[in-house]
Write an enzyme that holds these catalytic residues in place. Structure first.
Site, PDB file in Angstrom:
ATOM      1  N   GLY A 334      12.926 -23.296 -18.813  1.00 40.28           N
ATOM      2  CA  GLY A 334      12.510 -23.919 -20.056  1.00 40.28           C
ATOM      3  C   GLY A 334      12.223 -22.886 -21.140  1.00 40.28           C
ATOM      4  O   GLY A 334      12.788 -21.771 -21.153  1.00 40.28           O
ATOM      5  N   SER A 335      11.297 -23.240 -21.997  1.00 42.35           N
ATOM      6  CA  SER A 335      11.058 -22.437 -23.199  1.00 42.35           C
ATOM      7  C   SER A 335      10.399 -21.089 -22.936  1.00 42.35           C
ATOM      8  O   SER A 335      10.245 -20.300 -23.878  1.00 42.35           O
ATOM      9  CB  SER A 335      10.189 -23.229 -24.183  1.00 42.35           C
ATOM     10  OG  SER A 335      10.862 -24.394 -24.597  1.00 42.35           O
ATOM     11  N   VAL A 336       9.993 -20.795 -21.711  1.00 40.09           N
ATOM     12  CA  VAL A 336       9.366 -19.485 -21.467  1.00 40.09           C
ATOM     13  C   VAL A 336      10.362 -18.352 -21.658  1.00 40.09           C
ATOM     14  O   VAL A 336       9.967 -17.188 -21.744  1.00 40.09           O
ATOM     15  CB  VAL A 336       8.721 -19.404 -20.066  1.00 40.09           C
ATOM     16  CG1 VAL A 336       7.647 -20.456 -19.897  1.00 40.09           C
ATOM     17  CG2 VAL A 336       9.763 -19.509 -18.956  1.00 40.09           C
ATOM     18  N   ILE A 337      11.669 -18.659 -21.713  1.00 37.75           N
ATOM     19  CA  ILE A 337      12.637 -17.577 -21.947  1.00 37.75           C
ATOM     20  C   ILE A 337      12.902 -17.344 -23.440  1.00 37.75           C
ATOM     21  O   ILE A 337      13.676 -16.463 -23.796  1.00 37.75           O
ATOM     22  CB  ILE A 337      13.984 -17.838 -21.244  1.00 37.75           C
ATOM     23  CG1 ILE A 337      14.732 -18.999 -21.899  1.00 37.75           C
ATOM     24  CG2 ILE A 337      13.808 -18.076 -19.756  1.00 37.75           C
ATOM     25  CD1 ILE A 337      16.219 -18.991 -21.590  1.00 37.75           C
ATOM     26  N   LYS A 338      12.243 -18.118 -24.310  1.00 37.10           N
ATOM     27  CA  LYS A 338      12.535 -17.983 -25.740  1.00 37.10           C
ATOM     28  C   LYS A 338      12.214 -16.589 -26.300  1.00 37.10           C
ATOM     29  O   LYS A 338      12.960 -16.081 -27.143  1.00 37.10           O
ATOM     30  CB  LYS A 338      11.826 -19.086 -26.529  1.00 37.10           C
ATOM     31  CG  LYS A 338      12.509 -20.444 -26.338  1.00 37.10           C
ATOM     32  CD  LYS A 338      11.767 -21.583 -27.034  1.00 37.10           C
ATOM     33  CE  LYS A 338      12.517 -22.889 -26.835  1.00 37.10           C
ATOM     34  NZ  LYS A 338      11.763 -24.070 -27.363  1.00 37.10           N
TER      35      LYS A 338
END
Length: 630
Positions: A334-338
């Site tokens: 999810g968004s933790v790789i943004k």
């Protein structure tokens, strides 16, 4: 009388012939006797050669086995400690039942009779028969690895009826923390027939169990120790009368882990009944401070041999307690790789920190015939925002746009530097590599080409991209310590009782990743601080009140697809369809001492569910009783 007179005398001629016949007969008998004598002597020497030379080893062994008994001396298994010297395993003195094959006339009858006194499972009997067949006649073979007190006394009272059967002391593994550490430590378990086909008999002489999972399996050779033996002389009745020689067993080495059992307990407590995993690393060296998978199981069940019913209950449990989620679980990040995606955009010069993207609440792929909309979690849109705001507010549209410009090839190449898609190398067995998809991967796995929609999905950490909680913790470490990569590890040092000294494994220095850029790293970390501490950060409520500066990033991952890409409200979803809550964080920001990743399965929002739990974990570590640097 002249000669002619003698030759003409018939009586004299008969006497002469008879004399010659006697001489020839005697010579033949003498020769026959000599031949028989020589043949006898040759046969005798041949037999002596056969017995003394050719069959020497065979008869020496038989003689030895008639006179000598060998009793194995079982080594005590090394203890496992945490980083503060607290014992995570214990060895409890037990008794085992052993059998000497030389004194057993009828094995089947012996097993039947002993089965009426001791509980012997089919598996125990089968393993014993295998060992028995492979043993030497003078060696004792383990029949039952551990008997309780009642069984001990019951057998001891009738032991005189079973020549060759003995009760010997041994050690049994015990895990005092129960289910708290089961996935990390693993467990020991009885050696089975399949193991016996591959194990070196000399390494396991007299041993009944071996490391089966986790640290117990990873460091089996060091923990096991080396078996010894006693060579005993027996009389004609098989009674042991004298000790001939002894080779002491060598105790296994103790192992000290980097794990902090207090932190492990704290994480388990804050996760409560949530399913998922949490990994805490020291960003300065890659030491694993804690590694929790929930639900878990009690490793002590496996030590004596878990029953099939108990095993099936664990195996078929709807939440898979045997599954080590921290190193095997494959979760869409999810968004933790943004933050990583933003640094990729800066690295390839596609966006600057000030580049702005407008978020109307949805995204359409440019120059595409498809009318499909990819929605932002904020349906009303974020408006125009730069990189910092895009990360802090977790705008999906910004990263859809960035992912479109990057393309799958550059995303794949850049993410490889953060160890995504490959094993981290942690010293635990059966680690998963996750999936870092590429065109070639999809063609091989799914037999189809890569589509731009696939790129849009992975640009926000969904679609084919999967990672383990350990990989996410390592990625967080890399961001926290400015691009230095350390291999996560649990082993801190060994203690060798033979030489009474500690020995540390070789230190592997950290490596600077080649795509490191100081400005990009500062910008990404600043944006992660804004997640926690700005008025617009998604986890601002969690950051309030903390007396340390924490950088974090949340992720909320769909586990089902919605028709027309339109989400259903969380309150209308069944529990099994709720989102996975993700969160990564490190602290303190200026000099990080801990990096954490957490996955809460079907937990809901990353910032509302996982972030508060991670904040409690970090607060405990920085302020708890064990926060002293080690």
């Amino acid at each position: 009388m002249n000669k002619s007179d003698w030759s003409d005398d018939p009586l004299r001629n008969q006497d002469a012939d008879h004399g010659e016949h006697l001489q020839r007969s005697f010579a033949r008998r003498a020769m026959l006797l000599a031949g028989i004598t020589i043949a006898g002597v040759v046969g005798l020497f041949g037999r002596l050669f056969y017995l003394q030379v050719d069959r020497h080893e065979h008869y020496r062994t038989r003689s030895q086995s008639n006179r000598v008994r060998i009793k194995p001396l079982v080594p005590e298994r090394g203890t496992i400690y945490d980083r503060h010297g607290r014992a995570l395993t214990e060895n409890i003195l037990r008794h085992q039942v052993v059998v000497n094959p030389w004194q057993v006339d009828d094995l089947d009858a012996l097993i039947t009779e002993l089965g009426g006194i001791l509980p012997l499972s089919e598996e125990e009997i089968a393993d014993f028969r295998t060992r028995y067949k492979r043993s030497r006649r003078y060696e004792f073979v383990v029949l039952k690895g551990s008997v309780n007190e009642a069984e001990h006394y019951r057998l001891a009272a009738v032991l005189y009826r079973f020549p060759g059967v003995a009760i010997e002391p041994t050690h049994e593994r015990y895990y005092p923390y129960g289910s708290l550490l089961s996935h990390v430590l693993g467990y020991t378990n009885r050696i089975n027939q399949k193991d016996l086909e591959t194990l070196n008999p000399d390494d396991y002489h007299g041993l009944d169990s071996m490391g089966r999972a986790g640290i117990e399996r990873q460091y089996e050779e060091a923990l096991r120790g080396k078996p010894g033996f006693r060579q005993l002389e027996a009389d004609v009745s098989g009674n042991l009368v004298r000790l001939l020689s002894e080779k002491p067993a060598v105790r296994g080495q103790d192992i000290y882990l980097t794990l902090d059992v207090d932190l492990q307990q704290r994480i388990s407590d804050v996760m409560g009944d949530h399913r998922g995993a949490c990994v805490a690393l020291d960003p300065n060296n890659g030491e694993v401070l804690a590694m929790v998978s929930r639900p878990s199981f009690d490793a002590n069940l496996f030590v004596r041999g878990i029953t099939q019913r108990q095993y099936n209950r664990l195996l078929n449990h709807e939440h898979s307690p045997l599954y080590h989620r921290a190193v095997k679980g494959r979760y869409a990040p999810g968004s933790v790789i943004k933050p990583m995606m933003a640094m990729a955009g800066l690295h390839y010069g596609l966006y600057s920190q000030q580049s702005r993207v407008n978020c109307p609440g949805y995204y359409r792929i440019p120059d595409s015939s498809t009318k499909r909309r990819f929605h932002c979690w904020q349906r009303s849109g974020h408006g125009s925002l730069d990189m910092e705001h895009a990360i802090a507010e977790s705008c999906d549209i910004y990263f859809y746009s960035l992912g479109y410009k990057l393309g799958v090839d550059r995303i794949h190449d850049y993410a490889q530097h953060f160890s995504l898609g490959e094993k981290t190398g942690v010293d635990l067995p059966d680690e998963s590599s996750g999936i870092l998809p590429s065109r070639a991967w999809k063609l091989k796995q799914h037999g189809s080409q890569w589509y731009i929609g696939d790129t849009i999905n992975i640009s926000i950490g969904q679609g084919f991209l999967t990672t383990t909680p350990l990989q996410l913790a390592q990625m967080t470490c890399i961001v926290a310590n400015d691009g230095i990569v350390y291999t996560p590890h649990l082993l801190q040092q060994y203690y060798d009782p033979q030489v009474a000294s500690f020995r540390a494994p070789p230190t592997i220095p950290g490596q600077q990743i080649p795509v490191y850029d100081a400005a990009a790293w500062r910008a990404a970390k600043h944006a992660m601080v804004s997640v926690m501490n700005s008025r617009y950060g998604t986890a601002r409520r969690v950051g309030q009140g903390l007396d340390f500066t924490m950088a974090g990033k949340s992720g909320t991952v769909q586990v089902i697809s919605f028709q027309d890409n339109r989400r259903i409200l969380s309150k209308d979803l069944a529990d099994e369809h709720q989102d996975n809550a993700m969160f990564i964080a490190f602290a303190p920001v200026d000099k990080p001492r801990i990096a954490v990743s957490m996955v809460v399965e079907r937990g809901g929002g990353g910032s509302s569910v996982a972030a508060p739990l991670v904040a409690q974990v970090i607060d405990h570590y920085l302020h708890g009783s064990n926060n002293a640097r080690t």
